[in-house]
Motif scaffolding. Sequence first.
Motif, PDB file in Angstrom:
ATOM      1  N   TYR A   1    -125.885 -75.138 -57.033  1.00 14.31           N
ATOM      2  CA  TYR A   1    -126.014 -74.030 -57.701  1.00 14.31           C
ATOM      3  C   TYR A   1    -126.012 -74.558 -59.017  1.00 14.31           C
ATOM      4  O   TYR A   1    -125.449 -75.283 -59.597  1.00 14.31           O
ATOM      5  CB  TYR A   1    -124.896 -72.932 -57.689  1.00 14.31           C
ATOM      6  N   PRO A   2    -126.722 -73.578 -59.866  1.00 14.25           N
ATOM      7  CA  PRO A   2    -126.543 -73.626 -61.354  1.00 14.25           C
ATOM      8  C   PRO A   2    -125.654 -73.262 -62.140  1.00 14.25           C
ATOM      9  O   PRO A   2    -124.515 -72.376 -61.685  1.00 14.25           O
ATOM     10  CB  PRO A   2    -127.821 -72.960 -62.057  1.00 14.25           C
ATOM     11  N   LEU A   3    -125.072 -73.850 -63.259  1.00 14.94           N
ATOM     12  CA  LEU A   3    -123.559 -73.884 -63.469  1.00 14.94           C
ATOM     13  C   LEU A   3    -123.773 -72.719 -64.572  1.00 14.94           C
ATOM     14  O   LEU A   3    -124.516 -72.618 -65.703  1.00 14.94           O
ATOM     15  CB  LEU A   3    -123.322 -75.241 -64.651  1.00 14.94           C
ATOM     16  N   GLU A   4    -123.081 -71.850 -64.370  1.00 14.16           N
ATOM     17  CA  GLU A   4    -122.945 -70.490 -65.333  1.00 14.16           C
ATOM     18  C   GLU A   4    -121.608 -69.954 -65.402  1.00 14.16           C
ATOM     19  O   GLU A   4    -120.640 -70.293 -64.589  1.00 14.16           O
ATOM     20  CB  GLU A   4    -123.863 -69.378 -64.609  1.00 14.16           C
ATOM     21  N   ASN A   5    -121.200 -69.527 -66.689  1.00 16.64           N
ATOM     22  CA  ASN A   5    -120.141 -68.839 -66.713  1.00 16.64           C
ATOM     23  C   ASN A   5    -118.897 -69.602 -66.338  1.00 16.64           C
ATOM     24  O   ASN A   5    -117.768 -69.207 -65.863  1.00 16.64           O
ATOM     25  CB  ASN A   5    -119.921 -67.454 -66.036  1.00 16.64           C
ATOM     26  N   LEU A   6    -118.978 -70.897 -67.177  1.00 15.53           N
ATOM     27  CA  LEU A   6    -117.836 -72.020 -66.920  1.00 15.53           C
ATOM     28  C   LEU A   6    -116.578 -71.439 -67.800  1.00 15.53           C
ATOM     29  O   LEU A   6    -116.920 -71.076 -68.846  1.00 15.53           O
ATOM     30  CB  LEU A   6    -118.199 -73.164 -67.198  1.00 15.53           C
ATOM     31  N   THR A   7    -115.510 -71.341 -67.100  1.00 18.89           N
ATOM     32  CA  THR A   7    -114.307 -70.973 -68.084  1.00 18.89           C
ATOM     33  C   THR A   7    -113.219 -72.198 -67.992  1.00 18.89           C
ATOM     34  O   THR A   7    -112.851 -72.511 -67.236  1.00 18.89           O
ATOM     35  CB  THR A   7    -113.263 -69.987 -67.254  1.00 18.89           C
ATOM     36  N   PRO A   8    -113.086 -72.558 -69.217  1.00 19.92           N
ATOM     37  CA  PRO A   8    -112.333 -73.908 -69.541  1.00 19.92           C
ATOM     38  C   PRO A   8    -110.839 -73.433 -69.196  1.00 19.92           C
ATOM     39  O   PRO A   8    -110.161 -72.382 -69.195  1.00 19.92           O
ATOM     40  CB  PRO A   8    -112.425 -74.202 -70.870  1.00 19.92           C
ATOM     41  N   VAL A   9    -110.027 -74.542 -68.747  1.00 16.22           N
ATOM     42  CA  VAL A   9    -108.760 -74.238 -68.183  1.00 16.22           C
ATOM     43  C   VAL A   9    -107.847 -75.278 -69.041  1.00 16.22           C
ATOM     44  O   VAL A   9    -108.087 -76.550 -69.051  1.00 16.22           O
ATOM     45  CB  VAL A   9    -108.445 -74.562 -66.731  1.00 16.22           C
ATOM     46  N   PRO A  10    -106.917 -74.761 -70.125  1.00 11.02           N
ATOM     47  CA  PRO A  10    -106.178 -75.414 -70.965  1.00 11.02           C
ATOM     48  C   PRO A  10    -105.067 -76.285 -70.064  1.00 11.02           C
ATOM     49  O   PRO A  10    -104.765 -75.991 -69.088  1.00 11.02           O
ATOM     50  CB  PRO A  10    -105.562 -74.381 -71.614  1.00 11.02           C
ATOM     51  N   CYS A  11    -104.801 -77.481 -70.913  1.00 13.49           N
ATOM     52  CA  CYS A  11    -103.873 -78.392 -70.228  1.00 13.49           C
ATOM     53  C   CYS A  11    -104.205 -78.796 -68.828  1.00 13.49           C
ATOM     54  O   CYS A  11    -103.228 -79.090 -67.936  1.00 13.49           O
ATOM     55  CB  CYS A  11    -102.354 -77.277 -70.129  1.00 13.49           C
ATOM     56  N   THR A  12    -105.204 -79.206 -68.506  1.00 13.08           N
ATOM     57  CA  THR A  12    -105.655 -79.706 -67.278  1.00 13.08           C
ATOM     58  C   THR A  12    -106.321 -80.997 -67.806  1.00 13.08           C
ATOM     59  O   THR A  12    -106.449 -81.461 -68.841  1.00 13.08           O
ATOM     60  CB  THR A  12    -106.665 -79.024 -66.572  1.00 13.08           C
ATOM     61  N   PRO A  13    -106.611 -82.068 -66.836  1.00 13.10           N
ATOM     62  CA  PRO A  13    -107.029 -83.415 -66.958  1.00 13.10           C
ATOM     63  C   PRO A  13    -108.397 -83.277 -67.640  1.00 13.10           C
ATOM     64  O   PRO A  13    -109.085 -82.108 -67.442  1.00 13.10           O
ATOM     65  CB  PRO A  13    -107.204 -83.909 -65.838  1.00 13.10           C
ATOM     66  N   SER A  14    -108.918 -84.327 -68.464  1.00  9.49           N
ATOM     67  CA  SER A  14    -110.107 -84.249 -69.091  1.00  9.49           C
ATOM     68  C   SER A  14    -111.120 -84.234 -68.194  1.00  9.49           C
ATOM     69  O   SER A  14    -112.510 -83.619 -68.860  1.00  9.49           O
ATOM     70  CB  SER A  14    -109.981 -85.626 -70.080  1.00  9.49           C
ATOM     71  N   TYR A  15    -111.103 -84.469 -67.205  1.00  9.52           N
ATOM     72  CA  TYR A  15    -112.361 -84.740 -66.221  1.00  9.52           C
ATOM     73  C   TYR A  15    -112.732 -83.231 -65.606  1.00  9.52           C
ATOM     74  O   TYR A  15    -113.523 -83.053 -65.166  1.00  9.52           O
ATOM     75  CB  TYR A  15    -112.319 -85.679 -65.052  1.00  9.52           C
TER      76      TYR A  15
END
Length: 213
Positions: A91-105
Amino acid sequence: MQSGESKLSRTSAVGFDYGRIERKLAAAHAAIESVWTPTPEESRKILASRAQALAMEKLADEAVETYIEVVEFNLAYERYAIESHYVREVYPLENLTPVPCTPSYLLGVVNLRGEITSVIDIRVFFDLPKTGLPDLNKVIVLESEHMSFGVLVDAVARVDKIRVADIQPALPATTRIHETYLKGLTADCVAILDGGRLLSDAGIVVNEQIHES
């Protein structure tokens, strides 16, 4: 001496009726053909039986030469593939929500039809160069019985079948990805990732929880 000459003379004098011989041969041939001449329906059945036998032989050959179906994709100007039975959808990437304090990958999470799904940048996880398309926008969702997550890629190329016998071990110089995560390389240098290993690796599996710093 006279007796021998007389015998030879009598033998030479005997003539051959070639017409009669040809008639006998033709009659014998007709008799053989008249024993059984298939009807049109019988001919169709014979052809169908032969076709079925050929199909069974082909299936037997394919069973001996085992194939795997893979989804091939591009990432960082390299070609990769993963077995299709680990791929739930693309699926196309849409509405990605970053999550703090997680690994860089871990790029973040998306709401995929009511299901929260992690999105992984495997370039970071595998320490690949951050090259390729400037705006990655395709996500391949990998899934096993107990885990699922999305992998961000440049583009999905195709679904293909690869003969297992053609997959060769990956040499260290051929790819930056550790052999633990590889099933091998094809003759045209497509690196086949081990989907089962990825989906069970504690180092890549991330629960959708905020970690304390």
